[in-house]
Design an enzyme around this catalytic site. Structure first.
Site, mmCIF file in Angstrom:
data_model
loop_
_atom_site.group_PDB
_atom_site.id
_atom_site.type_symbol
_atom_site.label_atom_id
_atom_site.label_comp_id
_atom_site.label_asym_id
_atom_site.label_seq_id
_atom_site.Cartn_x
_atom_site.Cartn_y
_atom_site.Cartn_z
ATOM 1 N N THR A 159 23.538 -10.457 64.689
ATOM 2 C CA THR A 159 23.663 -9.386 65.683
ATOM 3 C C THR A 159 23.347 -9.847 67.099
ATOM 4 O OG1 THR A 159 23.035 -7.804 63.999
ATOM 5 C CG2 THR A 159 22.783 -7.084 66.252
ATOM 6 N N ASP A 205 27.515 -13.717 59.780
ATOM 7 C CA ASP A 205 26.496 -12.711 59.490
ATOM 8 C C ASP A 205 25.571 -13.433 58.501
ATOM 9 O OD1 ASP A 205 26.307 -9.308 59.059
ATOM 10 O OD2 ASP A 205 25.244 -10.630 57.687
ATOM 11 N N SER A 206 24.272 -13.310 58.689
ATOM 12 C CA SER A 206 23.370 -14.152 57.897
ATOM 13 C C SER A 206 23.367 -13.801 56.416
ATOM 14 C CB SER A 206 21.954 -14.127 58.470
ATOM 15 O OG SER A 206 21.294 -12.943 58.129
ATOM 16 N N SER A 207 24.011 -12.702 56.041
ATOM 17 C CA SER A 207 24.145 -12.415 54.605
ATOM 18 C C SER A 207 25.046 -13.446 53.939
ATOM 19 C CB SER A 207 24.730 -11.020 54.394
ATOM 20 O OG SER A 207 23.890 -10.089 55.018
ATOM 21 N N ASP A 209 18.836 -10.719 58.663
ATOM 22 C CA ASP A 209 18.823 -10.392 57.230
ATOM 23 C C ASP A 209 18.252 -11.504 56.354
ATOM 24 O OD1 ASP A 209 19.866 -7.965 57.869
ATOM 25 O OD2 ASP A 209 21.880 -8.338 57.104
ATOM 26 N N THR A 255 8.763 -12.059 55.835
ATOM 27 C CA THR A 255 9.722 -11.298 55.043
ATOM 28 C C THR A 255 10.311 -10.239 55.966
ATOM 29 O OG1 THR A 255 8.439 -11.582 53.033
ATOM 30 C CG2 THR A 255 9.867 -9.673 53.085
ATOM 31 N N THR A 260 4.110 -12.464 43.428
ATOM 32 C CA THR A 260 3.924 -11.005 43.388
ATOM 33 C C THR A 260 5.003 -10.247 44.168
ATOM 34 O OG1 THR A 260 2.476 -9.154 43.959
ATOM 35 C CG2 THR A 260 2.231 -11.120 45.299
ATOM 36 N N GLN A 261 5.311 -9.055 43.686
ATOM 37 C CA GLN A 261 6.259 -8.188 44.396
ATOM 38 C C GLN A 261 5.620 -7.567 45.639
ATOM 39 O OE1 GLN A 261 7.803 -5.220 41.678
ATOM 40 N NE2 GLN A 261 8.397 -6.749 40.169
ATOM 41 N N CYS A 262 4.284 -7.625 45.720
ATOM 42 C CA CYS A 262 3.592 -7.026 46.869
ATOM 43 C C CYS A 262 3.840 -7.862 48.121
ATOM 44 C CB CYS A 262 2.090 -6.955 46.613
ATOM 45 S SG CYS A 262 1.668 -5.901 45.237
HETATM 46 N N1 ASP Z 1 23.617 -8.476 59.337
HETATM 47 C C1 ASP Z 1 23.054 -9.139 60.490
HETATM 48 C C2 ASP Z 1 22.749 -10.566 60.100
HETATM 49 O O1 ASP Z 1 21.777 -10.820 59.455
HETATM 50 C C3 ASP Z 1 21.851 -8.418 60.950
HETATM 51 C C4 ASP Z 1 21.141 -9.084 62.104
HETATM 52 O O2 ASP Z 1 21.593 -9.987 62.761
HETATM 53 O O3 ASP Z 1 20.017 -8.659 62.392
HETATM 54 O O4 ASP Z 1 23.487 -11.442 60.450
#
Ligand code: ASP
Length: 344
Positions: free
Chosen positions: A16, A60-62, A93, A168, A278-280
């Site tokens: 973004t 996009d980092s996904s 992300d 995180t 841990t999930q925490c």
């Molecule tokens: N979906 C975007 C990404 O991780 C969100 C961001 O940049 O904050 O590339």
């Protein structure tokens, strides 16, 4: 004698932060870093030499894959001697995953690698990107007695500098998107940048060593009430699997059903590394504290202390990729090798 200017390399990977509104269509398009000084004349106020490197394929980092980490590490390695610090513009992300991975891939790092991004694109009026970007540059350039103040991989977001492998993403909307639940901040930013030097890793002045042989035969299994034998058995049966991150409840607890313990024990005997995280978002795994973790300890599950899942994943990929024998991997999982765990 004229002092040489501090040099910073900004690496733009996508996300973004790099978006701006197209004047004609109004749609968000990637920012052209070729004319960054026209778009952000304020950059000229820095007394540093700032260069830009843009990834050809902005993502996009996904869409981050380990190949992307290898490319990023390659850019840093190639430029390591020529710059005092690095700023990586990255989508938020998966930023915590990439920052964790780089902390393991860059051994003997003595220079800052500061990740930042934003929740609103740079070209939007209320953007958080502008402040994040400018402060990240200042942090990457900070020196004391000629040495980098932050000689490690860190994330700067909304006034806070955090160790990369401790973070995180916990908020998809607020500007303060990241949390470092088990490690104090490396710096707090307001009118001044207050570095917490006692929290930083110490430089070791050794030559940078880059590790790119990651092994991807690692997976994550998150426990939930009612998890079935089918799900557990099928996960453990993934062909070629070398390590499993078991995301447990609270301080490392899991169901005590015979089938559950039985199939984990079988997998461990077959050579699988099972790493208890841990999930925490805060606190540590303490095997044996409750009866619900005693059995895990007995069958050889390794406690991850207060490591994040993001960090556990890349630590395993790195250690297995390096080809260490299993005993050595287990030993290193129980030690902080890049400041990623706290052992009381
Ligand atoms: N979906 C975007 C990404 O991780 C969100 C961001 O940049 O904050 O590339």
């Amino acid at each position: 004698m004229i002092e040489e200017k501090t040099t910073i390399l900004v690496i733009y990977t996508g996300g973004t932060i790099g978006m701006t509104k197209d004047i004609d269509t109004g749609a968000l398009v990637p920012f052209d870093f070729g004319n960054i000084y026209e778009q952000m004349p304020i950059l000229r106020s820095f007394d540093y030499k700032i260069d830009f490197h843009s990834f050809e394929n902005l993502i996009d980092s996904s869409n981050v894959k380990p190949d992307f980490w290898i490319e990023l590490v390659g850019v840093i390695e190639k430029n390591y001697e020529h710059y005092d610090g690095f700023v990586v513009l990255h989508g938020s992300d998966t930023m915590a995953y990439t920052a964790s991975a780089l902390s393991f891939m860059l051994e003997n790092l003595n220079k800052p690698v500061i990740f930042t991004g934003s929740q609103l694109p740079m070209g939007v009026i209320r953007t958080d990107g502008r402040e994040n970007f400018l402060t990240a540059i200042e942090i990457a350039a900070a020196k004391e007695d000629g040495l980098a103040v932050v000689p490690e991989v860190a994330i700067y977001f909304e006034n806070q500098l955090m160790r990369g492998n401790r973070t995180t993403k916990f908020n998809a909307e607020r500007f303060n998107a990241f949390v470092s639940g088990n490690y104090p901040l490396l710096a707090e930013v307001g009118v001044h940048i207050r570095f917490k030097k006692h929290n930083m890793l110490k430089p070791n002045f050794k030559k940078l060593k880059v590790h790119t042989r990651l092994d991807f035969n690692v997976t994550i299994l998150k426990l939930f009430p009612g998890i079935s034998e089918n799900v557990v058995r099928n996960t453990l049966a993934i062909p070629g699997l070398k390590a499993l991150i078991l995301e447990t409840f609270g301080s490392g607890n899991a169901p005590t059903d015979e089938w559950f313990i039985g199939c984990l024990a079988e997998a461990i005997q077959g050579g699988l590394i099972i790493y208890n995280v841990t999930q925490c978002k805060s606190g540590s795994v303490e095997l044996g504290k409750y009866a619900t973790s005693l059995e895990l300890e007995r069958i050889g599950v390794i406690g991850g202390y207060d490591i994040t899942t993001e960090s556990a994943l890349s630590k395993l990929m790195y250690l297995i990729g390096e080809g260490f024998p299993k005993e050595r991997i287990v030993e290193l999982l129980k030690l902080p090798i890049r400041g990623e765990i706290t052992i009381e």
